[in-house]
Enzyme design. Structure first.
Site, PDB file in Angstrom:
ATOM      1  N   GLY A  10       0.808  -1.206   0.000  1.00 33.00           N
ATOM      2  CA  GLY A  10       0.000   0.000   0.000  1.00 33.00           C
ATOM      3  C   GLY A  10       0.842   1.257   0.000  1.00 33.00           C
ATOM      4  O   GLY A  10       1.804   1.371   0.758  1.00 33.00           O
ATOM      5  N   TYR A  13      -0.977   7.140   2.760  1.00 32.92           N
ATOM      6  CA  TYR A  13      -0.178   7.947   3.678  1.00 32.92           C
ATOM      7  C   TYR A  13       0.814   7.095   4.467  1.00 32.92           C
ATOM      8  O   TYR A  13       1.997   7.420   4.551  1.00 32.92           O
ATOM      9  CB  TYR A  13      -1.096   8.697   4.645  1.00 32.92           C
ATOM     10  CG  TYR A  13      -1.876   9.822   4.029  1.00 32.92           C
ATOM     11  CD1 TYR A  13      -1.242  10.947   3.523  1.00 32.92           C
ATOM     12  CD2 TYR A  13      -3.259   9.776   3.960  1.00 32.92           C
ATOM     13  CE1 TYR A  13      -1.951  11.991   2.960  1.00 32.92           C
ATOM     14  CE2 TYR A  13      -3.988  10.815   3.391  1.00 32.92           C
ATOM     15  CZ  TYR A  13      -3.337  11.912   2.892  1.00 32.92           C
ATOM     16  OH  TYR A  13      -4.041  12.937   2.332  1.00 32.92           O
ATOM     17  N   VAL A  81      -2.456  -7.053  -4.336  1.00 27.95           N
ATOM     18  CA  VAL A  81      -2.140  -8.196  -3.483  1.00 27.95           C
ATOM     19  C   VAL A  81      -3.358  -9.118  -3.425  1.00 27.95           C
ATOM     20  O   VAL A  81      -4.480  -8.654  -3.195  1.00 27.95           O
ATOM     21  CB  VAL A  81      -1.763  -7.725  -2.064  1.00 27.95           C
ATOM     22  CG1 VAL A  81      -1.506  -8.922  -1.150  1.00 27.95           C
ATOM     23  CG2 VAL A  81      -0.555  -6.806  -2.118  1.00 27.95           C
ATOM     24  N   GLU A 169     -17.018  18.883   3.613  1.00 27.71           N
ATOM     25  CA  GLU A 169     -16.088  19.293   2.569  1.00 27.71           C
ATOM     26  C   GLU A 169     -16.688  19.045   1.187  1.00 27.71           C
ATOM     27  O   GLU A 169     -16.541  19.865   0.280  1.00 27.71           O
ATOM     28  CB  GLU A 169     -14.756  18.555   2.729  1.00 27.71           C
ATOM     29  CG  GLU A 169     -13.948  19.043   3.918  1.00 27.71           C
ATOM     30  CD  GLU A 169     -12.528  18.514   3.934  1.00 27.71           C
ATOM     31  OE1 GLU A 169     -11.618  19.277   4.309  1.00 27.71           O
ATOM     32  OE2 GLU A 169     -12.327  17.341   3.576  1.00 27.71           O
ATOM     33  N   ASP A 296      -5.162   2.703   8.466  1.00 29.69           N
ATOM     34  CA  ASP A 296      -6.552   2.312   8.670  1.00 29.69           C
ATOM     35  C   ASP A 296      -6.740   0.827   8.962  1.00 29.69           C
ATOM     36  O   ASP A 296      -7.745   0.436   9.542  1.00 29.69           O
ATOM     37  CB  ASP A 296      -7.377   2.679   7.434  1.00 29.69           C
ATOM     38  CG  ASP A 296      -7.304   4.161   7.113  1.00 29.69           C
ATOM     39  OD1 ASP A 296      -7.079   4.949   8.043  1.00 29.69           O
ATOM     40  OD2 ASP A 296      -7.458   4.520   5.937  1.00 29.69           O
TER      41      ASP A 296
END
Length: 407
Positions: A10, A13, A81, A169, A296
């Protein structure tokens, strides 16, 4: 002697910052580092609402991974993956390739949480990734074009489900971006409806009353209709069904009501709690000393009862500690305990307003919007220094990002 193999799954971030920090910490030839991601760009998650309304160029928030990593220190593989063999220390990729590892980092991000509400998965649009946000933009433009054919008002009704930070947002971006899209498609903007649906009594219910008041008044100035204290019961292609027999005829439902860990981790044979990978104080998977997890997908307990939320801020703080502990393990040094320090949160409501909380200080208005930009610039600086900031703001590649179906 064979060099240790470090594999990072991954490039969100957590993954990209872990790889960047390893490039700085590792000596030449000390280890082989491989970064695996299903697409060749790293996207700025906190700006996906701009991609969803088409108010920003793709490359402003989708940055080429090969441009971010040092190819002499990090090998990048574009692939998905399929599973991980913990016992034999192998990562299996789609297509049949396998990658050996001595140390593994899982940083695979999140999925949308639908809470089992019928029709959400099939009919709502999620602010989940760059690809899903582009899908929102294409869906909106499609509805505008179809409206010119059938004059169906539901095509000009845009509903955002969820009044948290991501939701407000998106609402602010719709309010500022839709007038321009309507002009491009020769549609009167006054016929457009923007609706917010929130189950709690207010938007951003976890914030102080003054911040809630500011956010509410700002959205109302944008002519956003707020429907609070309303639970969603079902979503169809043509409407949203709420409790109390309420219905909203709408062809565009944008979902921002919650996230969960990427379900791919269920195939890894790792221990799971609450659908996430539990980690110890060093960010290692519990009882497995050579597998780390950040972001996460990881479950880091703040205390006996509560755990850290799935936010970008958490991943950005975990990644440097993860990289340091991998290097310390390689060298036989003492590991560092991860300590999370909440630095506040700021959410934009369009380009010239924002609401936030940094320590005990409330931010709002134009100053809040400025601070939001400062936070984004700081991340770009950490990712690629001043050159990346200048490139992303002044020398943006205007060509759209190519997206394949598998992404």
């Amino acid at each position: 002697m064979t060099k240790p193999k470090i594999v990072i799954l991954g490039a969100g971030y957590g993954g990209i910052i872990t790889s960047k920090r390893l490039e700085k910490l590792l000596k030449d030839g000390e280890a082989d580092v491989t970064l695996i991601n299903k697409h060749d760009y790293h996207y700025i998650t906190t700006q996906l609402h701009k991609i969803g309304v088409g108010t920003a160029a793709d490359r402003q928030f989708a940055i080429s991974i090969p441009d971010l990593v040092d190819s002499n220190k990090t090998r990048f593989i574009k692939s998905s993956v399929s599973t991980v063999d913990i016992q034999n220390q192998l990562v299996h990729l789609d297509g049949g390739d396998t990658i050996e590892y001595d140390y593994l980092v899982t940083a695979l991000g999140f999925e949308v949480e639908t809470f089992g509400i019928p029709g959400i998965k099939e009919n709502a649009l999620a602010i989940r990734s760059f690809r899903s946000s582009k899908a929102i933009y294409h869906h909106i433009t499609k509805q505008l074009n179809l409206y010119k054919e059938d004059q169906d008002p539901s095509r000009l009704t845009f509903v955002v489900a969820g009044g948290g930070f991501t939701g407000i947002e998106m609402l602010g971006e719709l309010a500022e971006g839709l007038p321009n899209l309507c002009r491009q498609h020769n549609i009167p903007f006054e016929k457009v409806k923007i609706i917010a649906v929130e189950a709690a009594q207010s938007v951003i219910p976890f914030f102080p009353k003054q911040s809630i008041k500011y956010a509410t008044e700002t959205l109302e100035k944008f002519n956003v209709e707020l429907m609070t204290s309303k639970k969603i019961l079902e979503c169809t292609p043509e409407k949203l069904l709420l409790e109390s027999d309420l219905e909203i005829p709408a062809r565009t439902i944008i979902w921002s009501c919650g996230v969960k860990a990427n379900s791919i981790v269920e195939k890894f044979g790792l221990p799971l709690e609450k659908g996430k990978i539990p980690v110890d104080s060093y960010l290692r998977v519990k009882n497995i000393t050579n597998v780390f997890s950040v972001g996460d997908c990881s479950l880091f307990m703040k205390d006996e009862k509560s755990y850290l939320p799935p936010t970008a801020q958490v991943a950005l703080q975990q990644a440097p500690v993860c990289a340091q502990n991998i290097v310390s393990t390689l060298r036989g040094n003492e590991l560092k305990v991860f300590e999370y320090h909440h630095k506040g949160t700021v959410a934009s409501i369009g380009n010239f307003a924002a609401v936030g909380l940094v320590g005990r200080f409330r931010l709002s208005g134009l100053f809040g919007a400025f601070m939001k930009q400062v936070i984004e610039a700081r991340y770009l600086f950490n990712l690629g220094g001043p050159a990346l900031i200048l490139k992303q703001h002044f020398r943006i590649d205007r060509d759209p990002v190519k997206i394949t179906a598998k992404q």
